[in-house]
Design a protein around this motif. Structure first.
Motif, short mmCIF file in Angstrom:
data_model
loop_
_atom_site.label_atom_id
_atom_site.label_comp_id
_atom_site.label_asym_id
_atom_site.label_seq_id
_atom_site.Cartn_x
_atom_site.Cartn_y
_atom_site.Cartn_z
N LEU A 206 0.80 -1.23 0.00
CA LEU A 206 0.00 0.00 0.00
C LEU A 206 0.83 1.29 0.00
CD1 LEU A 206 -2.93 -1.04 2.38
CD2 LEU A 206 -3.02 -0.75 -0.10
N PRO A 207 1.96 1.38 0.74
CA PRO A 207 2.75 2.61 0.68
C PRO A 207 3.28 2.93 -0.72
CG PRO A 207 3.33 1.36 2.63
CD PRO A 207 2.46 0.47 1.80
N LEU A 208 3.71 1.89 -1.46
CA LEU A 208 4.19 2.15 -2.82
C LEU A 208 3.02 2.52 -3.73
CD1 LEU A 208 6.55 2.24 -4.77
CD2 LEU A 208 6.13 -0.17 -5.30
N MET A 209 1.87 1.88 -3.52
CA MET A 209 0.70 2.26 -4.29
C MET A 209 0.33 3.72 -4.05
SD MET A 209 -1.46 1.34 -6.52
CE MET A 209 -2.57 -0.01 -6.87
N LEU A 210 0.55 4.19 -2.83
CA LEU A 210 0.23 5.58 -2.47
C LEU A 210 1.08 6.58 -3.25
CD1 LEU A 210 -1.43 7.38 -0.41
CD2 LEU A 210 0.61 7.30 1.03
N VAL A 211 2.35 6.24 -3.53
CA VAL A 211 3.28 7.22 -4.12
C VAL A 211 3.69 6.92 -5.55
CG1 VAL A 211 4.20 7.87 -1.86
CG2 VAL A 211 5.30 6.03 -3.14
N ILE A 377 11.07 6.47 -0.80
CA ILE A 377 10.64 5.89 0.48
C ILE A 377 9.68 4.72 0.23
CG2 ILE A 377 9.30 6.32 2.58
CD1 ILE A 377 10.37 9.23 2.47
N GLY A 378 8.76 4.89 -0.70
CA GLY A 378 7.84 3.80 -1.04
C GLY A 378 8.55 2.57 -1.56
N CYS A 379 9.60 2.78 -2.36
CA CYS A 379 10.38 1.66 -2.89
C CYS A 379 11.09 0.90 -1.77
CB CYS A 379 11.41 2.16 -3.90
SG CYS A 379 10.71 2.67 -5.50
N VAL A 380 11.63 1.62 -0.81
CA VAL A 380 12.33 0.97 0.31
C VAL A 380 11.37 0.09 1.11
CG1 VAL A 380 13.53 1.36 2.49
CG2 VAL A 380 14.14 2.71 0.47
N ILE A 381 10.17 0.60 1.41
CA ILE A 381 9.19 -0.19 2.15
C ILE A 381 8.77 -1.42 1.34
CG2 ILE A 381 6.85 -0.18 3.14
CD1 ILE A 381 7.27 2.83 3.69
N TYR A 382 8.63 -1.24 0.04
CA TYR A 382 8.18 -2.32 -0.83
C TYR A 382 9.18 -3.47 -0.90
CZ TYR A 382 6.26 -4.66 -4.95
OH TYR A 382 5.74 -5.60 -5.81
N LEU A 383 10.44 -3.21 -0.63
CA LEU A 383 11.45 -4.27 -0.63
C LEU A 383 11.09 -5.41 0.33
CD1 LEU A 383 14.84 -2.32 -0.79
CD2 LEU A 383 13.96 -3.96 -2.48
N PHE A 384 10.28 -5.11 1.34
CA PHE A 384 9.91 -6.13 2.33
C PHE A 384 8.63 -6.89 1.94
CE2 PHE A 384 12.38 -2.90 4.51
CZ PHE A 384 13.28 -3.66 5.25
N SER A 385 8.10 -6.65 0.74
CA SER A 385 6.88 -7.32 0.32
C SER A 385 7.13 -8.77 -0.07
CB SER A 385 6.26 -6.57 -0.87
OG SER A 385 7.08 -6.68 -2.01
N ARG A 386 6.03 -9.53 -0.10
CA ARG A 386 6.09 -10.94 -0.48
C ARG A 386 5.65 -11.07 -1.94
NH1 ARG A 386 2.49 -13.15 3.01
NH2 ARG A 386 0.97 -14.13 1.64
N ASP A 387 6.47 -11.73 -2.76
CA ASP A 387 6.17 -11.86 -4.18
C ASP A 387 4.99 -12.79 -4.39
OD1 ASP A 387 6.43 -11.38 -6.85
OD2 ASP A 387 8.48 -12.16 -7.04
N ASN A 388 4.27 -12.58 -5.50
CA ASN A 388 3.14 -13.43 -5.82
C ASN A 388 2.83 -13.27 -7.30
OD1 ASN A 388 0.38 -14.38 -6.25
ND2 ASN A 388 0.28 -14.52 -4.02
N VAL A 389 2.79 -14.37 -8.06
CA VAL A 389 2.48 -14.30 -9.49
C VAL A 389 1.30 -15.18 -9.86
CG1 VAL A 389 4.78 -13.65 -10.26
CG2 VAL A 389 4.25 -16.06 -9.94
#
Length: 390
Positions: A206-211, A377-389
């Motif tokens: 969500l933070p990356l989606m925000l920015v 900042i959004g990219c840094v937070i997104y680094l901790f996301s879980r991948d899903n395809v």
């Protein structure tokens, strides 16, 4: 269903148009009704924030009422009504109210089609279908550039808006007659947006989606006009040509992103890589803000191309929403994506007002710097996301 999707796509053309056309009208609205860049930033931001706030009731309506009634009624009342009010505007306040109404009208169109994709098609195809709808609908972004500038020169901005009000009403009627609601999920399960917010995987997305959509959406939707006019002295027609290039780049980027997750076997790194490169483009625009007009247009096009990750982020987040909450899951993601642009427009409008007396370039270096920092900042937070395809 195919005919209904075509009409919804035409509705999304309108949605893309209305979020981008103020950049081309900035000179004319300033001359005719005294609208300043801050006034237009407020009106643009209001469109995005109202659009975002509407995602909550729209998500509920998609799951309970269905896409047909939801999209047709809101587009008729808000889209057609708001465009008619815009045509009659005599003050910047009227423009703001009209943009708020138009935001209400446009709010369900894309999510209605995404709801149908989620219900009627395999999950693995969602990102490609979402990108296809977004890319084709983004023709409205192109229409909101040079063609709109020509229309304004030929018949004036008021007559142009009257034509758009009539077109909006026609599309709303088309949705009412052609769209068919998918079968509802039969389940005893109940849920709300709060249940979605309890999903930890969404909090890194969500933070990356925000920015992520804010730089290209805000620059193309508004700031390209004042920037190119103030720094390089471009006319309305020339601004239309420049924004046409950026709009074409955004469409190209949308189509390019669509199949990449399946081709490369990852959503996370496709999204992260594209947005990290967007940060680099914003930093270069910040550094070379008055170097040459062609360079600025190229960099804005690069930002539009690389910043088109919206459908893939949508697919990434949608994978974590349970079937009975898929409508609300998509609208929650859309709330963050579009709401981020609205918040950015309010912030950048204040940045412009606070720095406009320092130097001609100060407002724009501050605005481009703001976008670069928030996206990083959004990219840094997104680094901790879980991948899903899937």
């Amino acid at each position: 269903m195919k005919a209904g999707l075509v009409v919804l796509c035409l509705g999304y053309v309108l949605s893309q148009f209305f979020r981008a056309f103020l950049a081309v009208l900035s000179v004319d609205l300033g001359r005719d009704i005294g609208a300043t860049p801050e006034d237009l930033a407020f009106a643009s931001g209001l469109w995005f924030l109202i659009f975002a706030a509407m995602q909550l009731p729209v998500g509920w309506a998609l799951d309970r009422v269905g896409p047909r009634l939801t999209a047709a009624v809101l587009l008729m009342v808000g889209g057609a009504g708001g465009a008619a009010l815009f045509a009659a505007a005599s003050t910047p306040f009227h423009i703001a109210i009209a943009m708020a109404l138009i935001g209400i009208g446009c709010s369900p169109v894309l999510m209605a089609s995404y709801y149908i994709f989620a219900r009627e098609y395999p999950p693995a195809r969602f990102a490609t279908l979402a990108a296809l709808m977004l890319g084709v609908g983004s023709v409205g972004n192109l229409v909101a550039s040079y063609p709109t500038a020509l229309a304004v020169e030929l018949m004036g901005w008021r007559a142009t808006m009257v034509s758009l009000a009539v077109f909006s009403a026609a599309i709303a009627l088309g949705i009412w007659t052609k769209v068919k609601d998918p079968k509802k999920v039969e389940t005893e399960q109940r849920g709300s947006f709060l249940d979605l917010l309890r999903e930890p995987a969404l909090w890194t997305i969500l933070p990356l989606m925000l920015v992520s959509y804010a730089p290209s959406g805000a620059i193309r939707g508004l700031w390209a006009g004042p920037y190119l006019s103030d720094i390089f002295g471009l006319s309305t027609t020339q601004i239309g040509q420049a924004t046409l290039i950026m709009g074409a780049a955004m469409i190209t980027g949308t189509f390019a992103y669509g199949p990449l997750d399946r081709m490369l076997g990852t959503r996370k790194w496709v999204i992260f890589g594209g947005n990290a490169l967007t940060v680099a483009g914003l930093v270069l625009l910040y550094l070379w803000v008055e170097n040459a007009v062609w360079l600025s247009v190229v960099l804005m096009a690069v930002i539009g191309l690389l910043g088109a990750s919206f459908p893939v982020i949508m697919a990434h987040g949608r994978a974590f929403a349970p079937p009975h909450l898929v409508g609300r899951g998509m609208t929650l993601l859309n709330l963050f994506g579009v709401g981020g642009v609205g918040l950015a427009q309010f912030v950048t409008g204040r940045i412009h007002a606070a720095t406009v007396d320092i130097s001609p370039t100060a407002p724009y270096t501050a605005i481009f710097g703001f976008f670069a920092v928030t996206l990083a900042i959004g990219c840094v937070i997104y680094l901790f996301s879980r991948d899903n395809v899937n």
